[in-house]
Write an enzyme that holds these catalytic residues in place. Sequence first.
Site, PDB file in Angstrom:
ATOM      1  CE  LYS A  97      -2.987   2.984   2.579  1.00  0.00           C
ATOM      2  NZ  LYS A  97      -3.729   3.289   3.812  1.00  0.00           N
ATOM      3  N   GLY A 158      -7.844   9.607   9.644  1.00  0.00           N
ATOM      4  CA  GLY A 158      -8.142   9.731  11.063  1.00  0.00           C
ATOM      5  C   GLY A 158      -9.189  10.773  11.424  1.00  0.00           C
ATOM      6  CB  ALA A 184      -8.132   7.969   4.420  1.00  0.00           C
ATOM      7  N   GLY A 185     -10.789   8.400   6.184  1.00  0.00           N
ATOM      8  CA  GLY A 185     -11.854   9.340   6.483  1.00  0.00           C
ATOM      9  C   GLY A 185     -13.155   8.719   6.932  1.00  0.00           C
ATOM     10  CB  ALA A 206      -7.084   1.750  10.459  1.00  0.00           C
ATOM     11  CB  THR A 207      -8.974   5.822  12.749  1.00  0.00           C
ATOM     12  OG1 THR A 207      -7.676   5.934  12.171  1.00  0.00           O
ATOM     13  CG2 THR A 207      -9.022   6.619  14.024  1.00  0.00           C
TER      14      THR A 207
END
Lengths: 254, 66
Positions: A97, A158, A184-185, A206-207
């Site tokens: 990645k 994040g 992301a986001g 992830a987050t």
Amino acid sequence: MDDPLVIAGREFGSRLITGTGGATNLAVLERALIASGTELTTVAMRRADAGGRTGVLDLLAKLGIEALPNTAGCRTAAEAVLTAQLAREALETNWVKLEVVADDDTLLPDPVELLDAAEQLVDQGFVVLAYTNDDPVLALKLEEVGCAAVMPLGSPIGTGLGIRNPHNIEMIVSRASVPIILDAGIGTASDAALAMELGCSAVLLATAVTRAQDPERMAAAMRSAVEAGRLASLAGRIPKRFWAEASSPGRPMG
Amino acid sequence: MDVVINGESRQVADDADLAAVLAEFGVPERGVAVAVDGAVVPRASWPGTELRPGAAIEVLTAVQGG
């Protein structure tokens, strides 16, 4: 597996790709990974401690989840290429990645360095999954240099702000012939469902899971959301219209 | 001579090769990769790779992230 995600000829039953960052400990991460149903999960490359252990790799191996190394933290193409080469050596995978960010405040991809790194890594035989801005022009260029998947952000890493520009994501999807993975986001399940409804092939997050109050439960929510969004996308939504349209014919007394 | 491993200076024997330096550092059996002065050195080449004084050795592994 009647609707697999295919990246560079490899099939995955799950369209949810997870990250391992942000989990408070490996036990929490393990429960979340199992609940997510993921088959592919990112790890970062960092300096090893003397005599250090590789706990996260052992966990992924135990769960039968493929580790996808990233180049998080890299600011230049040169750094990213070296990090990818080290990841290939350490993890014995040519998948990466690719992440080349501009600064710490935004963590936004640096488009110039990103494209340069992508080109070099493809030339070196890597299967490159490129994390990028939600820019339809850049996304297409990344595909043209040979990236196996293009991963536009919904909003900065994040932030949990969801998909700030759904129009751009749709535009990217409409022109792509490689998988587009929203990365992301993502803040909550509806964001993941929207990504899939817009036509993305998968979601990477992830987050949103690891920092949720209940990571295991949020992972299950994300799994369902990705599946629901995929079904909705395949089913084809009704067109939006300005005036109402009755779903029952006529009037009772007419 | 001095070499730098993961940013920290370390004294090693003048004739130590990369394999010897890494063994002393305590590198795990698998899951790590090594670069010397910005170039990857495959595990098979650790023995016999000579180091210059001040060589910058990076030992990386996979951790939680991303």
